[in-house]
Design an enzyme around this catalytic site. Structure first.
Site, mmCIF file in Angstrom:
data_model
loop_
_atom_site.group_PDB
_atom_site.id
_atom_site.type_symbol
_atom_site.label_atom_id
_atom_site.label_comp_id
_atom_site.label_asym_id
_atom_site.label_seq_id
_atom_site.Cartn_x
_atom_site.Cartn_y
_atom_site.Cartn_z
ATOM 1 N N LYS A 6 -9.899 12.824 8.150
ATOM 2 C CA LYS A 6 -9.313 12.756 9.410
ATOM 3 C C LYS A 6 -9.457 13.836 10.329
ATOM 4 C CE LYS A 6 -6.470 9.068 7.969
ATOM 5 N NZ LYS A 6 -7.072 7.691 8.745
ATOM 6 N N ASP B 142 1.780 6.396 5.496
ATOM 7 C CA ASP B 142 0.719 5.651 4.841
ATOM 8 C C ASP B 142 1.106 4.798 3.844
ATOM 9 O OD1 ASP B 142 -1.630 4.244 5.544
ATOM 10 O OD2 ASP B 142 -3.093 5.767 4.522
ATOM 11 N N ASP C 183 -2.461 10.251 3.711
ATOM 12 C CA ASP C 183 -3.963 9.765 3.733
ATOM 13 C C ASP C 183 -4.667 10.869 4.693
ATOM 14 O OD1 ASP C 183 -6.203 8.735 3.958
ATOM 15 O OD2 ASP C 183 -5.500 7.029 5.409
ATOM 16 N N ASP D 143 -11.938 7.042 3.807
ATOM 17 C CA ASP D 143 -10.831 6.662 4.818
ATOM 18 C C ASP D 143 -10.234 5.428 4.708
ATOM 19 O OD1 ASP D 143 -8.543 7.557 6.101
ATOM 20 O OD2 ASP D 143 -9.832 7.672 8.078
ATOM 21 N N LYS E 133 0.852 -1.399 -0.039
ATOM 22 C CA LYS E 133 -0.013 -0.011 -0.096
ATOM 23 C C LYS E 133 0.871 1.229 0.024
ATOM 24 C CE LYS E 133 -2.984 2.707 3.026
ATOM 25 N NZ LYS E 133 -3.898 2.694 4.376
ATOM 26 N N ARG F 133 -7.525 -0.484 1.122
ATOM 27 C CA ARG F 133 -8.135 -1.868 0.881
ATOM 28 C C ARG F 133 -8.362 -1.506 -0.545
ATOM 29 N NH1 ARG F 133 -12.364 -2.006 5.452
ATOM 30 N NH2 ARG F 133 -10.508 -0.693 6.448
#
Ligand code: BES
Ligand code: ZN
Ligand code: ZN
Length: 492
Positions: free
Chosen positions: A270, A281, A263, A340, A258, A344
């Site tokens: 966030k 991230d 992010d 967020d 990833k 995935r």
């Protein structure tokens, strides 16, 4: 910092490092010379409250030799797997004493091994890993703020063999440095395209680099990954790194990462407190890149592909919205309920792409995927999820051996159901409370198509707030040593 392997000490400027156990078993030659001062070495040790316990040390001059005695606890508890950590601890101790040049008397570790050159090289690895610094943006640093240590002489009889072994292990240290540098850089410096540029540096080691830009990803139907990047002014990238060092016909091992270079959470923004952490991230992609560096530079006899998904997750007029439905490359549709939960989505497309194109022996992905994994494991173990018991066991064992430890979590239909969607084939978060790391893994599992697969959730271990034996504060590169060892032990 120079690391040299030598059969004897031929320089009296060096501070000698001597290891002593709880039995206060000082080397007999030193013990003899010390007695001439009128004190026995155990007496001196006790004076300095030194009991040979781990983490203890004291300095003393014997004759003309400056010595640092370092406690190692019980000798019977030591084995080769602990040696890098001892090296790391020793480096920190030497820096605390502001030592410039040192001789490490490896034999005083007393580890019974016919191959003590292996011990010497592993000790050097620990020192090297702990000595990492990322200070390129500190323009006002005074010399006295920097560590002084610049020469390490590792002393043992078989110094030539140790030097040879070190050449192999140095590839690990170099890979770890590649990862730590990538992860430490701020997100205005490392974004998908600049990360891609760094990958090209692996070409000189014999790694083939291939890049998917947004146009190619559109053509492949990677709607899940592209959806994450669409709110950013930075273009997304997928980088494919291939290293063919094994036999022609054997399927490659695949490592995926990833690479969310920042992010923000996207429209599901966030909170601002702690958001700066989200520069790391891209840690999974950083590890894959460092690992490819290590494997290629030590000329591992194995076929490997590294695939990383690089995106920036930003809120913007063009950003995806909670409730958008995207089409993944696999053909499965995804309802994005929380922007967020983006990692995935990125992995979904690269997992599918990798199994489809390379038919690998296995896929292992690394991702700073969930905050929930840190609730469960803190920053000690990383989470392990797998559809293959054999692969999971190998990973677990290698984790214990390298001290990059993994703890396996369950997967199952009851968890899988939690991400079924009312409007699409699945949704990117569960509506139920709890099991956040597992439902994230279930999501990934829907894109691996029966390939043996393991997912390492490294959210808790990618960055450390305190100094560790093998890593100063900051980026750890957790995973590089682990996966290099996995390859070496089982696949070469
Ligand atoms: N990148 C984060 C996970 C993370 C958290 C990494 C802390 C490192 C440290 C991930 O993209 C994320 O935001 N996950 C959400 C998922 C949730 C929306 C289901 C989380 O963990 O809160
Ligand atoms: Zn997120
Ligand atoms: Zn994320």
């Amino acid at each position: 910092m120079k690391i040299l392997f030598e059969s004897s000490i031929n320089n009296d400027e060096l501070t000698n490092v001597v290891f002593v156990s709880e039995k206060l078993d000082f080397p007999s030659d030193l013990a003899k010379s010390a007695t001439s001062n009128g004190f026995s070495l155990p007496q001196v040790a006790k004076h300095f409250s030194f009991h040979g316990k781990k983490g203890e040390s004291f300095t003393y001059i014997i004759g003309k030799t400056f010595c640092i005695f370092i406690g190692i606890g019980k000798r019977s508890d030591l084995n080769i797997n602990h040696v890098p950590m001892l090296g790391g601890k020793t480096l920190a101790t030497l820096n605390a004493y502001k030592v410039h040049k040192t001789a490490i008397l490896i034999d005083t570790l007393g580890i019974n091994s016919s191959e003590n050159y292996d011990i010497a090289a592993n000790f050097a690895l620990g020192m090297k890993l702990r000595s990492y610094r990322f200070d390129k943006y500190k323009t006002q640093q005074k010399p006295e703020d920097k560590p002084k240590l610049n020469e390490i002489h590792i002393v043992l009889e078989h110094s030539k063999e140790a030097q040879k072994e070190w050449k192999k292990l140095e590839a690990i240290a170099d890979g770890v440095t590649v990862t730590r540098n990538l992860v430490s850089e701020p997100p205005n410096v490392i974004y998908p395209e600049s990360f891609e540029k760094k990958c090209w540096e692996l070409e000189k080691l014999g790694v083939e680099i291939e890049v998917l830009d947004e146009e190619k990803m559109h053509a492949l139907g990677m709607g899940a990954l592209l959806g994450v990047g669409q709110g950013s002014v930075r273009e997304s990238r997928v980088v494919i790194m291939q290293y063919w060092g094994g036999s022609k016909n054997s399927a490659p091992l695949a490592f995926l990462g990833k690479g969310v270079t920042f992010d923000t959470g996207g429209i599901s923004l966030k909170p601002s407190g702690g958001m700066e952490d989200m520069k790391y991230d891209m840690g999974g992609a950083g590890v894959v890149t460092g690992l490819m560096h290590t494997l290629a530079s030590r000329k591992a006899k194995v076929n490997v592909v590294g695939v990383i998904g690089l995106v920036e997750n930003m809120p913007d007029g063009n950003a995806q919205r909670p409730s958008d439905v995207v089409h993944s490359m696999s053909g499965q549709t995804i309802e994005v309920l929380n922007t967020d939960a983006e990692g995935r989505l990125v992995l979904a497309d690269i997992l599918w792409y990798t199994q489809d194109r390379f038919k690998p022996e296995f896929m292992i992905n690394l991702a700073t995927l969930t905050g929930a994994i840190t609730i469960a494991l803190g920053s000690i173990y990383a989470g392990l999820f797998s559809n293959d018991d054999e692969l999971a066991e190998k990973l677990y064992d290698t984790g214990m051996k390298t001290s990059e430890k993994l703890w396996r979590f369950p997967l199952g239909d009851e968890y899988d159901r939690m991400i079924n969607s009312e409007v699409a084939d699945m949704q990117n978060i569960s509506n139920e409370k709890g099991a956040g790391s597992i439902t994230a893994a279930q999501f990934l599992k829907r894109f691996v198509n029966d390939t043996p697969w393991a997912h390492l959730d490294i959210a808790g271990v990618t960055w450390t707030r305190k100094d560790l034996d093998l890593s100063p504060k900051g980026a750890t590169a957790f995973g590089v040593r682990l996966l290099n060892q996995l390859v070496e032990d089982y696949y070469e």
